[in-house]
Design an enzyme around this catalytic site. Sequence first.
Site, mmCIF file in Angstrom:
data_model
loop_
_atom_site.group_PDB
_atom_site.id
_atom_site.type_symbol
_atom_site.label_atom_id
_atom_site.label_comp_id
_atom_site.label_asym_id
_atom_site.label_seq_id
_atom_site.Cartn_x
_atom_site.Cartn_y
_atom_site.Cartn_z
ATOM 1 N N GLU A 13 7.539 -10.787 0.416
ATOM 2 C CA GLU A 13 6.709 -10.544 -0.766
ATOM 3 C C GLU A 13 7.510 -10.668 -2.070
ATOM 4 O OE1 GLU A 13 3.465 -7.392 0.284
ATOM 5 O OE2 GLU A 13 5.146 -7.048 1.606
ATOM 6 N N SER A 153 1.002 -7.756 2.869
ATOM 7 C CA SER A 153 0.412 -8.998 2.369
ATOM 8 C C SER A 153 -0.205 -9.841 3.476
ATOM 9 C CB SER A 153 1.440 -9.842 1.612
ATOM 10 O OG SER A 153 1.719 -9.251 0.369
ATOM 11 N N TYR A 222 -3.806 -14.049 -2.462
ATOM 12 C CA TYR A 222 -3.001 -14.594 -3.561
ATOM 13 C C TYR A 222 -3.461 -15.933 -4.147
ATOM 14 C CZ TYR A 222 -0.085 -10.750 -2.175
ATOM 15 O OH TYR A 222 0.358 -9.501 -1.863
ATOM 16 N N ARG A 261 -2.040 2.948 -3.074
ATOM 17 C CA ARG A 261 -3.404 2.432 -2.927
ATOM 18 C C ARG A 261 -3.820 2.695 -1.502
ATOM 19 N NH1 ARG A 261 -3.254 -3.227 -2.890
ATOM 20 N NH2 ARG A 261 -3.764 -3.013 -0.710
ATOM 21 N N ASP A 263 -6.421 2.088 1.529
ATOM 22 C CA ASP A 263 -7.355 1.044 1.961
ATOM 23 C C ASP A 263 -8.193 1.519 3.143
ATOM 24 O OD1 ASP A 263 -5.966 -0.349 0.050
ATOM 25 O OD2 ASP A 263 -5.009 -1.734 1.443
ATOM 26 N N GLU A 275 -4.791 1.884 5.639
ATOM 27 C CA GLU A 275 -3.371 2.074 5.309
ATOM 28 C C GLU A 275 -3.186 2.606 3.903
ATOM 29 O OE1 GLU A 275 -1.008 -1.408 4.859
ATOM 30 O OE2 GLU A 275 -2.569 -2.539 3.848
ATOM 31 N N ASN A 277 -0.557 1.947 0.697
ATOM 32 C CA ASN A 277 0.506 1.085 0.171
ATOM 33 C C ASN A 277 1.189 1.835 -0.960
ATOM 34 O OD1 ASN A 277 -0.068 -1.698 1.496
ATOM 35 N ND2 ASN A 277 -2.057 -0.949 0.850
ATOM 36 N N GLY A 281 0.383 -4.294 -4.972
ATOM 37 C CA GLY A 281 0.450 -5.382 -5.952
ATOM 38 C C GLY A 281 0.167 -4.801 -7.324
HETATM 39 N N1 LIG Z 1 -8.731 -3.452 12.575
HETATM 40 C C1 LIG Z 1 -9.126 -4.353 11.681
HETATM 41 N N2 LIG Z 1 -10.427 -4.702 11.587
HETATM 42 C C2 LIG Z 1 -10.847 -5.628 10.686
HETATM 43 N N3 LIG Z 1 -10.023 -6.267 9.845
HETATM 44 C C3 LIG Z 1 -8.715 -5.964 9.893
HETATM 45 C C4 LIG Z 1 -8.196 -4.989 10.807
HETATM 46 N N4 LIG Z 1 -6.872 -4.897 10.611
HETATM 47 C C5 LIG Z 1 -6.575 -5.769 9.640
HETATM 48 N N5 LIG Z 1 -7.670 -6.417 9.197
HETATM 49 C C6 LIG Z 1 -7.714 -7.449 8.169
HETATM 50 O O1 LIG Z 1 -6.388 -7.833 7.868
HETATM 51 C C7 LIG Z 1 -6.034 -7.474 6.507
HETATM 52 C C8 LIG Z 1 -4.589 -7.035 6.445
HETATM 53 O O2 LIG Z 1 -4.369 -5.951 7.331
HETATM 54 P P1 LIG Z 1 -3.565 -4.684 6.872
HETATM 55 O O3 LIG Z 1 -3.527 -3.737 8.009
HETATM 56 O O4 LIG Z 1 -4.149 -4.158 5.619
HETATM 57 O O5 LIG Z 1 -2.102 -5.239 6.649
HETATM 58 P P2 LIG Z 1 -1.238 -5.544 5.328
HETATM 59 O O6 LIG Z 1 -0.283 -4.414 5.271
HETATM 60 O O7 LIG Z 1 -0.584 -6.834 5.583
HETATM 61 O O8 LIG Z 1 -2.176 -5.555 4.162
HETATM 62 C C9 LIG Z 1 -7.037 -6.384 6.163
HETATM 63 O O9 LIG Z 1 -7.204 -6.276 4.769
HETATM 64 C C10 LIG Z 1 -8.279 -6.877 6.889
HETATM 65 O O10 LIG Z 1 -8.917 -7.947 6.206
HETATM 66 MG MG LIG Z 2 -3.603 -4.166 3.619
#
Ligand SMILES: Nc1ncnc2c1ncn2[C@@H]1O[C@H](COP(=O)(O)OP(=O)(O)O)[C@@H](O)[C@H]1O
Ligand SMILES: [Mg+2]
Length: 322
Positions: A13, A153, A222, A261, A263, A275, A277, A281
């Site tokens: 990143e 990301s 992005y 943030r 989510d 999660e 963060n 960003g």
């Molecule tokens: N269990 C899930 N169900 C649906 N979409 C998911 C799931 N896990 C991840 N995603 C999709 O993948 C994206 C990135 O996952 P995330 O866990 O937020 O990782 P990162 O830390 O890379 O942002 C999420 O914003 C979502 O769009």
């Molecule tokens: Mg995420």
Amino acid sequence: MRVALLAGGRSSEHEVSLSSAAAVREGLEQGGHDVVTIEIGREDGRWSCEGEAVTLDPGAAPLDAEIVFPVLHGPFGEDGTVQGLLETLDVPYVGAGVLASALCMDKAVFKDLMASRGLPQVEYAAVREGVNADELIERIGLPLFVKPARLGSSVGISKVGIASELQPALALSFSHDPVAIVERMATGIEVECSVIGNREPLASKPGEIVAHADWYDYEAKYTPGGMELVVPARIPEAVRVRVRELAVTAFRLAGCSGLARADFFVDGDDVLLNELNTMPGFTQTSVYGKLWDHSGIAYPELCDRLVRIAIERFERGRAYRY
Ligand SMILES: Nc1ncnc2c1ncn2[C@@H]1O[C@H](COP(=O)(O)OP(=O)(O)O)[C@@H](O)[C@H]1O
Ligand SMILES: [Mg+2]
């Protein structure tokens, strides 16, 4: 105040961090702060400031700044490592401390902690190489997501729709981290909420992520026009309240400070925490700042508040004897 930004860093990143740091610099300067940017090399991890090598001497420029703002995303920046270095140098810095940074970076540890306190999350499993794929599918169900435990990301993440896609998805994930998180696919929409503060954190209006892709992958995040943020999220008021409450609860449970943030996945009345963060960003158009903008805190004021909150935390920490 004299603020030193840490920018770039050794994670994938790096570029995102450079954009965030340029925006933070502008925001802080608008607020009357005096800002220097220390860039950390992507490959060599070297610290430099305007072309000069930086020595890790908190008594000498540029680390003699009153506060450091590590505008770094991902491993070696958002994961407690830089925070630990700054602690040993006794330099105040913006954002979460060592433990909160590390545990929010590690999706396996984070999920287990949240689960232990009963926070709602999708069904998940933390796995290592050699895991039995059939058993995993049986347990989690399809479609599912596979992700490296410590990244961001959306790098290294795959959506697995059919059984044969699982092995390649795991292999990709294991190329980034020895631990992978395998999750049931959440239904509904993605909602994000910005949090600011220390002991009495405030939550912003929740926003809704509309990704112009199957899921919110790196490109959607992005590429200009890859996503749209709708504020407030188009969910019932009671669910917005729930999102804000959960955001603050998770922030406190993880021991965050400064900012984060949070989510979520929201489907009807169901809210699942995805999660936290700890250094999201941070450009003017990033979700974190936009949500505050819609909640009455403009970007320069946001940057200024974070610096002040960090000083407050540092001073409080000083009161303890080790
Ligand atoms: N269990 C899930 N169900 C649906 N979409 C998911 C799931 N896990 C991840 N995603 C999709 O993948 C994206 C990135 O996952 P995330 O866990 O937020 O990782 P990162 O830390 O890379 O942002 C999420 O914003 C979502 O769009
Ligand atoms: Mg995420």
